[in-house]
Design a protein around this motif. Structure first.
Motif, PDB file in Angstrom:
ATOM      1  N   ARG A  15       0.831  -1.210   0.000  1.00 39.13           N
ATOM      2  CA  ARG A  15       0.000   0.000   0.000  1.00 39.13           C
ATOM      3  C   ARG A  15       0.860   1.252   0.000  1.00 39.13           C
ATOM      4  N   ALA A  16       1.912   1.279   0.801  1.00 40.21           N
ATOM      5  CA  ALA A  16       2.814   2.432   0.840  1.00 40.21           C
ATOM      6  C   ALA A  16       3.478   2.633  -0.518  1.00 40.21           C
ATOM      7  N   GLU A  17       3.889   1.544  -1.148  1.00 39.62           N
ATOM      8  CA  GLU A  17       4.527   1.627  -2.466  1.00 39.62           C
ATOM      9  C   GLU A  17       3.532   2.156  -3.503  1.00 39.62           C
ATOM     10  N   SER A  18       2.319   1.638  -3.487  1.00 35.97           N
ATOM     11  CA  SER A  18       1.291   2.079  -4.419  1.00 35.97           C
ATOM     12  C   SER A  18       0.948   3.554  -4.195  1.00 35.97           C
ATOM     13  N   ASP A  19       0.812   3.953  -2.947  1.00 36.07           N
ATOM     14  CA  ASP A  19       0.506   5.350  -2.634  1.00 36.07           C
ATOM     15  C   ASP A  19       1.621   6.281  -3.096  1.00 36.07           C
ATOM     16  N   ALA A  20       2.867   5.863  -2.914  1.00 30.46           N
ATOM     17  CA  ALA A  20       4.007   6.682  -3.348  1.00 30.46           C
ATOM     18  C   ALA A  20       3.992   6.856  -4.865  1.00 30.46           C
ATOM     19  N   GLU A  21       3.683   5.787  -5.592  1.00 27.63           N
ATOM     20  CA  GLU A  21       3.588   5.868  -7.054  1.00 27.63           C
ATOM     21  C   GLU A  21       2.456   6.809  -7.472  1.00 27.63           C
ATOM     22  N   THR A  22       1.342   6.724  -6.778  1.00 25.73           N
ATOM     23  CA  THR A  22       0.203   7.596  -7.074  1.00 25.73           C
ATOM     24  C   THR A  22       0.578   9.056  -6.857  1.00 25.73           C
ATOM     25  N   LEU A  23       1.253   9.344  -5.758  1.00 20.61           N
ATOM     26  CA  LEU A  23       1.678  10.721  -5.476  1.00 20.61           C
ATOM     27  C   LEU A  23       2.669  11.217  -6.529  1.00 20.61           C
ATOM     28  N   ALA A  24       3.574  10.353  -6.964  1.00 20.15           N
ATOM     29  CA  ALA A  24       4.542  10.741  -7.990  1.00 20.15           C
ATOM     30  C   ALA A  24       3.825  11.051  -9.303  1.00 20.15           C
ATOM     31  N   ARG A  25       2.834  10.239  -9.673  1.00 21.61           N
ATOM     32  CA  ARG A  25       2.069  10.486 -10.899  1.00 21.61           C
ATOM     33  C   ARG A  25       1.295  11.795 -10.790  1.00 21.61           C
ATOM     34  N   ALA A  26       0.743  12.070  -9.618  1.00 24.55           N
ATOM     35  CA  ALA A  26      -0.001  13.317  -9.434  1.00 24.55           C
ATOM     36  C   ALA A  26       0.914  14.517  -9.656  1.00 24.55           C
ATOM     37  N   GLU A  27       2.130  14.447  -9.155  1.00 23.37           N
ATOM     38  CA  GLU A  27       3.078  15.560  -9.346  1.00 23.37           C
ATOM     39  C   GLU A  27       3.428  15.721 -10.818  1.00 23.37           C
ATOM     40  N   GLU A  28       3.580  14.604 -11.545  1.00 28.05           N
ATOM     41  CA  GLU A  28       3.864  14.676 -12.982  1.00 28.05           C
ATOM     42  C   GLU A  28       2.709  15.354 -13.720  1.00 28.05           C
ATOM     43  N   ILE A  29       1.488  15.008 -13.355  1.00 31.58           N
ATOM     44  CA  ILE A  29       0.309  15.587 -13.994  1.00 31.58           C
ATOM     45  C   ILE A  29       0.216  17.073 -13.682  1.00 31.58           C
ATOM     46  N   LYS A  30       0.442  17.461 -12.441  1.00 31.25           N
ATOM     47  CA  LYS A  30       0.381  18.876 -12.061  1.00 31.25           C
ATOM     48  C   LYS A  30       1.423  19.701 -12.796  1.00 31.25           C
ATOM     49  N   ALA A  31       2.573  19.105 -13.102  1.00 33.13           N
ATOM     50  CA  ALA A  31       3.653  19.824 -13.771  1.00 33.13           C
ATOM     51  C   ALA A  31       3.377  20.027 -15.262  1.00 33.13           C
ATOM     52  N   ASP A  32       2.455  19.276 -15.822  1.00 32.37           N
ATOM     53  CA  ASP A  32       2.115  19.370 -17.243  1.00 32.37           C
ATOM     54  C   ASP A  32       0.796  20.136 -17.358  1.00 32.37           C
ATOM     55  N   ARG A  33       0.874  21.403 -17.755  1.00 39.20           N
ATOM     56  CA  ARG A  33      -0.315  22.273 -17.759  1.00 39.20           C
ATOM     57  C   ARG A  33      -1.462  21.711 -18.587  1.00 39.20           C
ATOM     58  N   MET A  34      -1.163  21.190 -19.764  1.00 40.39           N
ATOM     59  CA  MET A  34      -2.214  20.653 -20.634  1.00 40.39           C
ATOM     60  C   MET A  34      -2.875  19.431 -19.991  1.00 40.39           C
ATOM     61  N   ARG A  35      -2.067  18.552 -19.501  1.00 42.34           N
ATOM     62  CA  ARG A  35      -2.581  17.326 -18.887  1.00 42.34           C
ATOM     63  C   ARG A  35      -3.382  17.641 -17.617  1.00 42.34           C
ATOM     64  N   HIS A  36      -2.863  18.562 -16.809  1.00 43.88           N
ATOM     65  CA  HIS A  36      -3.541  18.934 -15.583  1.00 43.88           C
ATOM     66  C   HIS A  36      -4.887  19.593 -15.898  1.00 43.88           C
ATOM     67  N   GLY A  37      -4.896  20.478 -16.893  1.00 41.54           N
ATOM     68  CA  GLY A  37      -6.136  21.141 -17.278  1.00 41.54           C
ATOM     69  C   GLY A  37      -7.180  20.148 -17.776  1.00 41.54           C
ATOM     70  N   ALA A  38      -6.736  19.184 -18.570  1.00 43.43           N
ATOM     71  CA  ALA A  38      -7.663  18.170 -19.078  1.00 43.43           C
ATOM     72  C   ALA A  38      -8.215  17.324 -17.939  1.00 43.43           C
TER      73      ALA A  38
END
Length: 60
Positions: A15-38
């Motif tokens: 669960r900790a590993e999965s949550d860490a991956e989810t948080l990392a993906r969220a940061e990647e999405i937030k950093a990409d304006r187009m992807r975050h907006g969509a």
């Protein structure tokens, strides 16, 4: 209130590993304006859909 069953050490680790991956993906999405907006636009559409269900009591 019902009690949650105890998690094994392996389940906690997974669960900790999965949550860490989810948080990392969220940061990647937030950093990409187009992807975050969509993603935000999609979430807003889903929120509208669910809001209409709660307002109508589930009737259409």
């Amino acid at each position: 209130m019902t009690r949650k069953p105890a998690m094994s050490a392996e389940d906690k680790r997974w669960r900790a590993e999965s949550d860490a991956e989810t948080l990392a993906r969220a940061e990647e999405i937030k950093a990409d304006r187009m992807r975050h907006g969509a993603a935000k636009q999609h979430a807003a559409k889903k929120a509208e859909r669910y809001a209409s269900v709660t307002k109508s009591g589930g009737k259409k």
